[in-house]
Write an enzyme that holds these catalytic residues in place. Structure first.
Site, PDB file in Angstrom:
ATOM      1  N   GLU A  10       0.911  -1.068   0.061  1.00 49.93           N
ATOM      2  CA  GLU A  10       0.037   0.114  -0.018  1.00 49.93           C
ATOM      3  C   GLU A  10       0.931   1.165  -0.072  1.00 49.93           C
ATOM      4  OE1 GLU A  10      -3.372   0.380   2.747  1.00 49.93           O
ATOM      5  OE2 GLU A  10      -3.406  -1.757   2.980  1.00 49.93           O
ATOM      6  N   ASP A  96      -2.247  -4.455   3.384  1.00 49.29           N
ATOM      7  CA  ASP A  96      -2.390  -4.491   4.834  1.00 49.29           C
ATOM      8  C   ASP A  96      -3.340  -5.684   5.437  1.00 49.29           C
ATOM      9  OD1 ASP A  96      -0.696  -2.517   5.504  1.00 49.29           O
ATOM     10  OD2 ASP A  96      -2.086  -0.993   5.811  1.00 49.29           O
ATOM     11  N   ASP A  98      -5.922  -6.478   6.827  1.00 54.62           N
ATOM     12  CA  ASP A  98      -7.275  -5.994   7.548  1.00 54.62           C
ATOM     13  C   ASP A  98      -8.431  -5.998   6.369  1.00 54.62           C
ATOM     14  OD1 ASP A  98      -6.608  -3.653   6.090  1.00 54.62           O
ATOM     15  OD2 ASP A  98      -6.005  -2.781   7.869  1.00 54.62           O
ATOM     16  N   GLU A 100      -9.717  -3.524   4.820  1.00 57.67           N
ATOM     17  CA  GLU A 100      -9.498  -2.322   3.995  1.00 57.67           C
ATOM     18  C   GLU A 100      -8.189  -3.044   3.219  1.00 57.67           C
ATOM     19  OE1 GLU A 100     -10.639   1.525   2.734  1.00 57.67           O
ATOM     20  OE2 GLU A 100     -11.227   0.429   4.701  1.00 57.67           O
ATOM     21  N   TYR A 323       1.665  -4.150  13.494  1.00 56.32           N
ATOM     22  CA  TYR A 323       0.613  -3.415  12.574  1.00 56.32           C
ATOM     23  C   TYR A 323      -0.158  -2.812  13.908  1.00 56.32           C
ATOM     24  CZ  TYR A 323      -2.953  -2.576   9.268  1.00 56.32           C
ATOM     25  OH  TYR A 323      -3.830  -2.015   8.291  1.00 56.32           O
ATOM     26  N   ARG A 325      -3.322  -1.511  13.675  1.00 58.48           N
ATOM     27  CA  ARG A 325      -4.770  -1.809  13.655  1.00 58.48           C
ATOM     28  C   ARG A 325      -5.202  -2.823  14.298  1.00 58.48           C
ATOM     29  NH1 ARG A 325      -3.978   1.212   8.641  1.00 58.48           N
ATOM     30  NH2 ARG A 325      -4.484   3.287   8.902  1.00 58.48           N
ATOM     31  N   HIS A 370      -5.281  -9.731  14.840  1.00 58.17           N
ATOM     32  CA  HIS A 370      -3.882  -9.406  14.989  1.00 58.17           C
ATOM     33  C   HIS A 370      -3.542  -9.479  16.670  1.00 58.17           C
ATOM     34  CE1 HIS A 370      -4.717  -6.575  11.478  1.00 58.17           C
ATOM     35  NE2 HIS A 370      -3.976  -7.431  11.147  1.00 58.17           N
TER      36      HIS A 370
END
Length: 928
Positions: A10, A96, A98, A100, A323, A325, A370
């Site tokens: 990203e 990433d 997740d 998104e 990470y 988030r 996570h």
């Protein structure tokens, strides 16, 4: 040609590190976030604007099919990725891990249409060990995660596009509604309502400095707790309306002062009546989740939520933390071993418990897979090892994360808490008669610090806290021991309203309610600030009167949609879609069209009925006094002297809603009315010159005569605008003179003629302060007074200097003395006309709000430049004008048709490609 694998991440910042860890045979490129999104309905191709996609760019009647487009700013990025893909024999999507990131990977797959094998690679930290392991554990794209993210995106589009227009019509243009931003705004408004309704209660208390009567030991604080066996009321005994909740004794001024006098004078002897000791144990806080990191960084570092996430992103992308988030406070076995080993090494083996600590989440609706946010790697780098490599803000946040992680695996702090009760002899008390009193003091002694050697968690603001909550160290005491009061003070106390939300406490509330996801909180808070719903007063979040109107309208007409439980239930449903337990189309059908238990957004909007905009935008302040929220802000409206036309009174911008009491309203109404002050008549025109107080501050202007009415049939001439000029900052409206006004109205002032450049030099006042102008060149003046004082020689001297020379030291805020990897030119942070910005000499990008320009790292600067560069040059304003012309519009329609065919084909093909679902990973959502 040797085999080549294309890896897409990203962020440009990750490219260098990941390339190094993957080695030869891999080419790593960045998508720079999303490459496509739902198109704005106004930008749909002409033939689709009147069809099922026309309202939302989502076909709600056919499976909620979305209409995606590659944004103009990402077309170059997509072209570069397609070009690189031609030379690859494998595509690895490493966005990433997740929702998104999963959606970004899927969009890349849909747009790039690779003809080579595709794999999904995920990692939670950017270290050689993690990247190497991830390379060997690839998987397919998780269709359920993509479904959940797409559902969230469509849900937010339906919510915003159905409700926001109602706000535009009934409250004000430019407002917006969103399922989480509206709930967050409601929380802040409800707290302000509580503060407005709050009635303070007062009570008296007595504080004493006591010490052993025999002179041994030392003084310690004690507080009056009982009179004649009746407990003394404290702040916690009153409700928010100032009413006593129980049967505690409310102490008045006279008895309180009598007690203080008797104790300090020694007329009433004190003895230790009881002494109780209890063991004290305190456990360390769990490792950081996204939510708790934002809260603690706000408390301890004064970071905004947005700033915390920005700095954390930088630390993650540079391989320093895992990470950022996550909803989970759990640590991997690798991290637990690293923390325990480092704690033992730094603080001693005795500070590490026999068994590792295991943490579970207490957050409502937590679903992230996570582990917690922690230092990366199997061996943690200490803050001192990284100090020289990190910017000040990066260092502060890393140190906070490191301390919290280490402390989470350390032993409990232990000690004991002693509570001493002190009895007095009977005292003659006004209003209460003769009675003994009782005082109390508590102190905690830590005998083993344990995790406190590394870290102590911050606390939110306490409300109506008792003095007994404070720790005090007590001397050695025994029951029956005589004491004396070296000092005794009677004081009045007043209950306080509930504290306003701060970013930290709002994040905590949203997290506890299960509204939104921690990854979105920074964006949500930024949104409600940008919309003008909330402003900051120090660290407190103060709602605007506009927010009151918006929340009132939503509560009265969209009640379910702003209910906290309903909003949290939507989040839980998205989690079930991510887990493959619910089907997205069925859920969206229920949300939009309704179910047996839910009326549905469509039905609510279609049956709103009449909304009285005046009522929604009105708040009763006192009898006959109403606050109105108008187009230009709030004002008071009051009827006076039987007049049918109400009088309007402006409200000071810095006056918070809870401060607009009936008394304050009366003060504003009774304040002298500021009228226009006539200074005299202009000797040249004869027009009156007046001082006025306008919306943007005081100014002087000339009053022009009413224009003559044109003869019948003739066109009315354009109105002549009067000359106006703002007062200098040093000028006071009540003291400005007629001569000063004429000077201001004469601007710009011609300083002289520059023969070399054959141009007049003028001095004038502008939006950004006083300046000189010569042709197209400008130079800043040191003060407003210099506009009238500077002469031609002084002006020419200023123009002889480089631009901004007078503030050269401030122009370059930070010089990295390193070249941008693309342009090869030196990267700098500069102070520009519109604020600080980053530049490599070719591309300029504004320093994001919430980030300190002096603390932007080189890697962050390069990333921001890369993102700006990927968006391409800013379109000229003339482009927007051309869209209204017929011929250019026709050309755009043609181009749009090509896009339509391609995108619709892509959209339809997604159904089959998502048929295979893999493992679920956590959510990362955008602004809601």
């Amino acid at each position: 040609m040797s085999p080549s694998k294309l890896v897409i991440v990203e962020s440009p910042t990750k490219v260098k590190s990941i390339s190094k860890y993957l080695g030869e045979g891999y080419e790593v490129l960045a998508s720079v976030g999303h490459i496509r999104d739902l198109v704005e309905p106004k930008n749909l191709p002409a033939e689709l604007k009147k069809g099922p996609f026309g309202k939302f760019s989502v076909n709600v009647d056919d499976g909620f099919e979305p209409y995606y487009v590659v944004s103009d700013s990402k077309k170059k990025t997509v072209a570069d990725l397609k070009r690189a893909l031609k030379n690859a024999d494998e595509l690895i999507l490493a966005t990433d891990e997740d929702r998104e990131g999963e959606a970004i990977a899927w969009h890349l797959l849909e747009v790039l249409k690779p003809k080579v094998p595709v794999k999904r690679m995920v990692f939670h930290e950017i270290t050689e060990e993690a990247i190497t392991a991830a390379k060997d554990k690839t998987r397919d794209i998780d269709a359920h995660l993509v479904d959940a993210q797409e559902t969230r995106r469509i849900l937010d589009r339906l919510y915003g596009y159905e409700i926001s227009p109602v706000l535009w019509r009934k409250v004000g243009t430019g407002l917006s509604a969103g399922r989480v931003q509206s709930a967050a705004t409601r929380l802040v408004v409800e707290r302000e309502r509580e503060r407005r309704a709050f009635i303070a209660a007062s009570y008296w208390g007595v504080d004493v400095e006591a010490l052993p009567a025999d002179g041994t030991g030392y003084a310690f604080p004690a507080r009056l707790v009982r009179v004649d066996d009746k407990r003394i009321a404290t702040g916690r005994d009153f409700d928010d309306h100032g009413t006593l909740k129980g049967n505690a004794l409310v102490l008045g001024e006279a008895p309180a002062k009598a007690i203080a006098t008797a104790l300090e004078s020694g007329t009433s002897k004190l003895t230790v009546s009881s002494l109780e000791t209890k063991p004290y144990t305190r456990r360390p806080a769990a490792p950081f989740t996204t939510s708790t990191l934002q809260q603690e960084a706000a408390r301890k570092l004064r970071f905004t939520a947005r700033q915390t996430m920005s700095v954390a992103q930088s630390l993650y992308e540079n391989g320093h933390i895992t990470y950022m988030r996550t909803d989970s406070p759990a640590l991997s076995s690798q991290a637990i071993n690293a923390a325990r080993t480092q704690a033992a090494k730094l603080y001693g083996a005795e500070t590490v418990p026999e068994k590792p600590r295991v943490y579970g989440t207490k957050s409502k609706g937590a679903q992230e897979a996570h582990e917690a946010i922690r230092p990366s790697g199997s061996e943690f780098q200490t803050p001192s090892e990284l100090r020289s490599k990190l910017s000040p803000n990066d260092f502060k946040l890393y140190e906070l994360i490191w301390k919290r992680t280490i402390a989470s695996q350390m032993a409990d702090a232990k000690g004991h808490t002693a509570t001493v009760t002190i009895a007095s002899e009977a005292i003659e008390l006004p209003e209460l008669g003769t009675a003994p009193v009782e005082l109390q003091s508590s102190g905690t002694v830590i005998t083993f610090r344990g995790f406190l050697a590394a870290y102590e968690e911050g606390q939110d603001e306490a409300r109506n806290a008792d003095a007994s909550a404070k720790e005090a160290k007590l001397p050695e005491l025994s029951e029956g021991q005589a004491l004396e009061a070296s000092e005794a003070t009677a004081g009045v106390h007043e209950t306080t309203p509930p504290p306003r939300y701060t970013e930290a406490s709002l994040v905590k509330a949203l997290d506890e309610l299960g509204i939104g996801r921690p990854s979105t909180y920074a964006a949500i808070i930024a949104t409600i600030q940008d919309r003008g719903y909330v402003t900051n007063r120090g660290s407190a979040l103060v709602p605007s009167w506009t927010a009151f109107s918006v929340v009132r309208l939503l509560e009265e007409h969209f009640h379910d949609l702003v209910e906290y439980d309903f909003t949290a239930a939507m989040e839980a449903d998205l989690d079930r879609i991510a887990a493959g337990e619910r089907e997205r189309v069925d859920w969206l059908n229920g949300f939009y069209f309704g179910t047996d238990d839910h009326r549905g957004l469509r039905a609510v909007v279609d049956n709103l009925g009449d909304i009285d905009a005046r009522e929604v935008n009105s708040v009763s302040i006192a009898d006959g006094v109403t606050l109105r929220i108008g187009r230009y802000g709030p004002y008071l409206e009051v009827l006076e002297g039987g007049s049918e036309t109400p009088r309007r009174i402006n409200i000071p911008q810095d006056l918070a809603p809870d401060e607009l009491t009936a008394e304050k309203a009366k003060e504003l109404i009774e304040a002298p009315i500021v009228t226009d002050r006539v200074l005299g008549n202009d000797p040249e025109t004869g027009h009156p010159i007046v001082v006025k107080d306008g919306r943007f501050g005081p100014y002087v202007t000339e009053v022009l005569p009413e224009p003559e009415q044109p003869a019948t049939g003739r066109k009315k001439a354009a109105a002549v605008k009067p000359r106006t000029a703002s007062l200098f900052k040093s000028m006071v409206p009540e003291q400005v003179t007629f001569e000063q006004a004429l000077q201001l109205l004469s601007l710009p002032r011609i300083v002289g003629h520059d023969d070399e450049h054959d141009a007049d030099i003028t001095a004038q006042n502008g939006r950004y302060g006083p300046y000189l102008k010569r042709g197209t060149e400008t130079r800043s003046l040191p003060s407003e007074d210099a506009i009238f004082e500077i002469d031609l020689a002084g002006a020419q001297e200023l123009f002889a200097q480089p631009k901004y020379a007078s503030r050269q030291s401030k122009t370059v805020i930070k010089d990295y003395e390193q070249p941008d990897p693309v342009s090869g030119k030196t990267v700098k942070v500069k102070d520009g006309r519109f604020g600080p910005y980053i530049t490599d000499g070719e591309t300029n990008v504004t320093v994001p709000r919430g980030e300190n320009p002096e603390e932007v790292t080189f890697e962050r600067a390069v990333e921001l430049i890369a993102e700006k560069r990927a968006k391409g040059p800013v379109k000229k304003r003339t482009t927007a004008k051309k869209t209204t012309a017929k011929k250019p519009a026709a050309k755009k329609t043609t181009a749009a048709k090509k896009t339509t065919t391609a995108k619709k084909t892509t959209a339809k093909s997604t159904t089959t490609k998502r048929a295979t679902a893999a493992k679920a990973t956590p959510a990362n959502e955008g602004t809601e």
